[in-house]
Design a protein around this motif. Structure first.
Motif, PDB file in Angstrom:
ATOM      1  N   ALA A  95       0.831  -1.203   0.000  1.00  0.00           N
ATOM      2  CA  ALA A  95       0.000   0.000   0.000  1.00  0.00           C
ATOM      3  C   ALA A  95       0.868   1.256   0.000  1.00  0.00           C
ATOM      4  N   TRP A  96       0.323   2.316  -0.559  1.00  0.00           N
ATOM      5  CA  TRP A  96       0.897   3.643  -0.376  1.00  0.00           C
ATOM      6  C   TRP A  96      -0.227   4.658  -0.415  1.00  0.00           C
ATOM      7  N   PHE A  97       0.045   5.834   0.113  1.00  0.00           N
ATOM      8  CA  PHE A  97      -0.967   6.864   0.301  1.00  0.00           C
ATOM      9  C   PHE A  97      -0.505   8.144  -0.390  1.00  0.00           C
ATOM     10  N   ALA A  98      -1.438   8.848  -1.028  1.00  0.00           N
ATOM     11  CA  ALA A  98      -1.085  10.121  -1.670  1.00  0.00           C
ATOM     12  C   ALA A  98      -2.288  11.055  -1.632  1.00  0.00           C
ATOM     13  N   GLU A  99      -2.095  12.198  -1.006  1.00  0.00           N
ATOM     14  CA  GLU A  99      -3.103  13.267  -1.027  1.00  0.00           C
ATOM     15  C   GLU A  99      -2.774  14.112  -2.257  1.00  0.00           C
ATOM     16  N   SER A 100      -3.053  13.534  -3.419  1.00  0.00           N
ATOM     17  CA  SER A 100      -2.434  13.979  -4.671  1.00  0.00           C
ATOM     18  C   SER A 100      -3.250  14.986  -5.469  1.00  0.00           C
ATOM     19  N   PHE A 101      -4.297  15.547  -4.891  1.00  0.00           N
ATOM     20  CA  PHE A 101      -5.173  16.470  -5.628  1.00  0.00           C
ATOM     21  C   PHE A 101      -4.392  17.590  -6.300  1.00  0.00           C
ATOM     22  N   VAL A 102      -3.440  18.179  -5.566  1.00  0.00           N
ATOM     23  CA  VAL A 102      -2.725  19.345  -6.078  1.00  0.00           C
ATOM     24  C   VAL A 102      -1.984  19.022  -7.368  1.00  0.00           C
ATOM     25  N   GLN A 103      -1.569  17.763  -7.533  1.00  0.00           N
ATOM     26  CA  GLN A 103      -0.852  17.383  -8.752  1.00  0.00           C
ATOM     27  C   GLN A 103      -1.758  17.353  -9.978  1.00  0.00           C
ATOM     28  N   LEU A 104      -3.077  17.352  -9.739  1.00  0.00           N
ATOM     29  CA  LEU A 104      -4.046  17.452 -10.838  1.00  0.00           C
ATOM     30  C   LEU A 104      -4.647  18.853 -10.933  1.00  0.00           C
ATOM     31  N   GLY A 105      -4.094  19.768 -10.163  1.00  0.00           N
ATOM     32  CA  GLY A 105      -4.583  21.142 -10.211  1.00  0.00           C
ATOM     33  C   GLY A 105      -5.906  21.355  -9.506  1.00  0.00           C
ATOM     34  N   ILE A 106      -6.242  20.474  -8.569  1.00  0.00           N
ATOM     35  CA  ILE A 106      -7.475  20.613  -7.796  1.00  0.00           C
ATOM     36  C   ILE A 106      -7.143  20.500  -6.310  1.00  0.00           C
ATOM     37  N   ILE A 107      -8.169  20.572  -5.494  1.00  0.00           N
ATOM     38  CA  ILE A 107      -7.971  20.509  -4.035  1.00  0.00           C
ATOM     39  C   ILE A 107      -8.785  19.342  -3.477  1.00  0.00           C
ATOM     40  N   PRO A 108      -8.546  18.934  -2.228  1.00  0.00           N
ATOM     41  CA  PRO A 108      -9.360  17.867  -1.636  1.00  0.00           C
ATOM     42  C   PRO A 108     -10.814  18.325  -1.518  1.00  0.00           C
ATOM     43  N   GLY A 109     -11.662  17.747  -2.343  1.00  0.00           N
ATOM     44  CA  GLY A 109     -13.059  18.179  -2.375  1.00  0.00           C
ATOM     45  C   GLY A 109     -13.968  17.365  -1.497  1.00  0.00           C
ATOM     46  N   ASP A 110     -13.397  16.406  -0.786  1.00  0.00           N
ATOM     47  CA  ASP A 110     -14.198  15.475  -0.002  1.00  0.00           C
ATOM     48  C   ASP A 110     -13.903  15.562   1.497  1.00  0.00           C
ATOM     49  N   GLY A 111     -13.353  16.704   1.926  1.00  0.00           N
ATOM     50  CA  GLY A 111     -13.042  16.875   3.343  1.00  0.00           C
ATOM     51  C   GLY A 111     -11.644  16.448   3.732  1.00  0.00           C
ATOM     52  N   GLY A 112     -10.810  16.150   2.756  1.00  0.00           N
ATOM     53  CA  GLY A 112      -9.478  15.633   3.050  1.00  0.00           C
ATOM     54  C   GLY A 112      -8.622  16.551   3.897  1.00  0.00           C
ATOM     55  N   ALA A 113      -8.734  17.865   3.706  1.00  0.00           N
ATOM     56  CA  ALA A 113      -7.924  18.795   4.495  1.00  0.00           C
ATOM     57  C   ALA A 113      -8.254  18.687   5.974  1.00  0.00           C
ATOM     58  N   TRP A 114      -9.521  18.485   6.290  1.00  0.00           N
ATOM     59  CA  TRP A 114      -9.961  18.307   7.689  1.00  0.00           C
ATOM     60  C   TRP A 114      -9.547  16.939   8.213  1.00  0.00           C
ATOM     61  N   LEU A 115      -9.800  15.906   7.408  1.00  0.00           N
ATOM     62  CA  LEU A 115      -9.516  14.538   7.830  1.00  0.00           C
ATOM     63  C   LEU A 115      -8.028  14.312   8.059  1.00  0.00           C
ATOM     64  N   LEU A 116      -7.213  14.785   7.128  1.00  0.00           N
ATOM     65  CA  LEU A 116      -5.774  14.539   7.201  1.00  0.00           C
ATOM     66  C   LEU A 116      -5.156  15.250   8.393  1.00  0.00           C
ATOM     67  N   THR A 117      -5.574  16.474   8.634  1.00  0.00           N
ATOM     68  CA  THR A 117      -5.041  17.221   9.775  1.00  0.00           C
ATOM     69  C   THR A 117      -5.400  16.540  11.086  1.00  0.00           C
ATOM     70  N   LYS A 118      -6.637  16.029  11.198  1.00  0.00           N
ATOM     71  CA  LYS A 118      -7.044  15.321  12.406  1.00  0.00           C
ATOM     72  C   LYS A 118      -6.219  14.062  12.618  1.00  0.00           C
ATOM     73  N   ALA A 119      -5.857  13.393  11.515  1.00  0.00           N
ATOM     74  CA  ALA A 119      -5.175  12.105  11.619  1.00  0.00           C
ATOM     75  C   ALA A 119      -3.697  12.229  11.947  1.00  0.00           C
ATOM     76  N   ILE A 120      -2.992  13.186  11.318  1.00  0.00           N
ATOM     77  CA  ILE A 120      -1.532  13.210  11.474  1.00  0.00           C
ATOM     78  C   ILE A 120      -0.985  14.577  11.857  1.00  0.00           C
ATOM     79  N   GLY A 121      -1.854  15.541  12.129  1.00  0.00           N
ATOM     80  CA  GLY A 121      -1.390  16.854  12.554  1.00  0.00           C
ATOM     81  C   GLY A 121      -1.134  17.784  11.386  1.00  0.00           C
ATOM     82  N   PRO A 122      -1.047  19.093  11.663  1.00  0.00           N
ATOM     83  CA  PRO A 122      -0.970  20.080  10.582  1.00  0.00           C
ATOM     84  C   PRO A 122       0.302  20.021   9.751  1.00  0.00           C
ATOM     85  N   ALA A 123       1.452  19.730  10.360  1.00  0.00           N
ATOM     86  CA  ALA A 123       2.697  19.759   9.595  1.00  0.00           C
ATOM     87  C   ALA A 123       2.744  18.628   8.575  1.00  0.00           C
ATOM     88  N   ARG A 124       2.461  17.399   9.010  1.00  0.00           N
ATOM     89  CA  ARG A 124       2.474  16.261   8.088  1.00  0.00           C
ATOM     90  C   ARG A 124       1.349  16.400   7.055  1.00  0.00           C
TER      91      ARG A 124
END
Length: 267
Positions: free
Chosen positions: A135-164
């Motif tokens: 497995a591998w993980f990629a919050e890769s929206f920015v590479q397609l010129g878009i942003i996390p449209g499904d709440g990813g910015a909130w979810l990711l920060t809750k899971a691993i903190g703001p810096a990561r």
């Protein structure tokens, strides 16, 4: 293999949900998949016999997230005016984080392969995560010129903190399963052939407990993300009063005294 976008198996109070569009790497932006996931959550919420869920993907990928072909073709939820696109997200893929947030039983992601974009975010919508070494993980929206449209910015920060979270969201770079474990993104990394067994074993550790207590504990964890300590204490007192009056609580006390596993009925 059935044409259903979501396969469901049930055993020992645990449901296993398998994203079943392997030829397109299990996208979750299609209406059929959105409906299937949301409908299944609604079914589980009303069924006390289900005490935990394992979520995985068919084929080599966990989920590619959005259907990139549809993005290119501006089809489905990716077509129309800006206003139509906004409604497409709200009435489409954004229903999944809302549904899983309110899923009353714990959901364990068994991440069998790449979890990309919204697929990465889908793992974050789960309560626990077990990953294969492939497995591998990629919050890769920015590479397609878009942003996390499904709440990813909130979810990711809750899971691993703001810096990561910023590192993943602003670079879009891949994170290996081992790196994800070091960052606290996943609970465990196992060999591919051991993945479902490990995820179901974790689910069994949850499912062996009184189901009302598990559901209320999950709700308290959810509420703790936005409530003050005072308001959470008040909610905890209310839920605790309910828990003390269940048959399963009395059975747990008896089993503890008799040094045996409890046998719980959800009453």
């Amino acid at each position: 293999m059935t044409d259903s976008p979501l396969l469901v198996e049930s055993a020992d109070h645990i449901e296993t949900w398998t994203l079943n569009m392997p030829d397109s790497r299990n996208p979750i932006s299609d209406t059929a998949m959105v409906d299937a996931l949301c409908d299944r959550v609604a079914q589980v919420n009303g069924d006390l016999d289900v005490r935990a869920v394992v979520l995985t993907g068919a084929g080599p990928a966990f989920s590619a997230g959005g259907n990139v072909k549809d993005m290119v073709d501006k089809a489905g939820m990716f077509g129309g005016s800006p206003y139509e696109l906004r409604d497409g997200y709200r009435r489409g893929i954004q229903r999944i984080p809302r549904a899983l947030y309110h899923c009353e039983v714990p959901v364990i992601a068994a991440v069998n392969g790449p979890a990309v974009g919204a697929g990465c975010d889908l793992t974050l919508m789960c309560d626990l995560r077990v990953a294969s070494t492939t497995a591998w993980f990629a919050e890769s929206f920015v590479q397609l010129g878009i942003i996390p449209g499904d709440g990813g910015a909130w979810l990711l920060t809750k899971a691993i903190g703001p810096a990561r979270a910023a590192e993943m969201a602003l670079t879009g770079d891949r994170v290996t399963a081992e790196q994800a474990a070091a960052w606290g993104l996943v609970n465990e990394v196992v060999a591919p052939e051991d993945l479902l067994e490990a995820a179901r074993a974790l689910a069994a550790r949850v499912a062996k407990n009184p189901p009302h207590a598990v559901r209320m504990a999950k709700r308290l964890l959810r509420e703790s993300q936005h409530q003050s300590l005072e308001s959470l204490l008040e909610l905890s007192a209310t839920m605790q009063a309910l828990a003390h009056h269940t048959e399963d609580h009395r059975e747990a006390l008896t089993a503890f005294g008799e040094k045996r596993p409890g046998e719980y009925t959800g009453r």
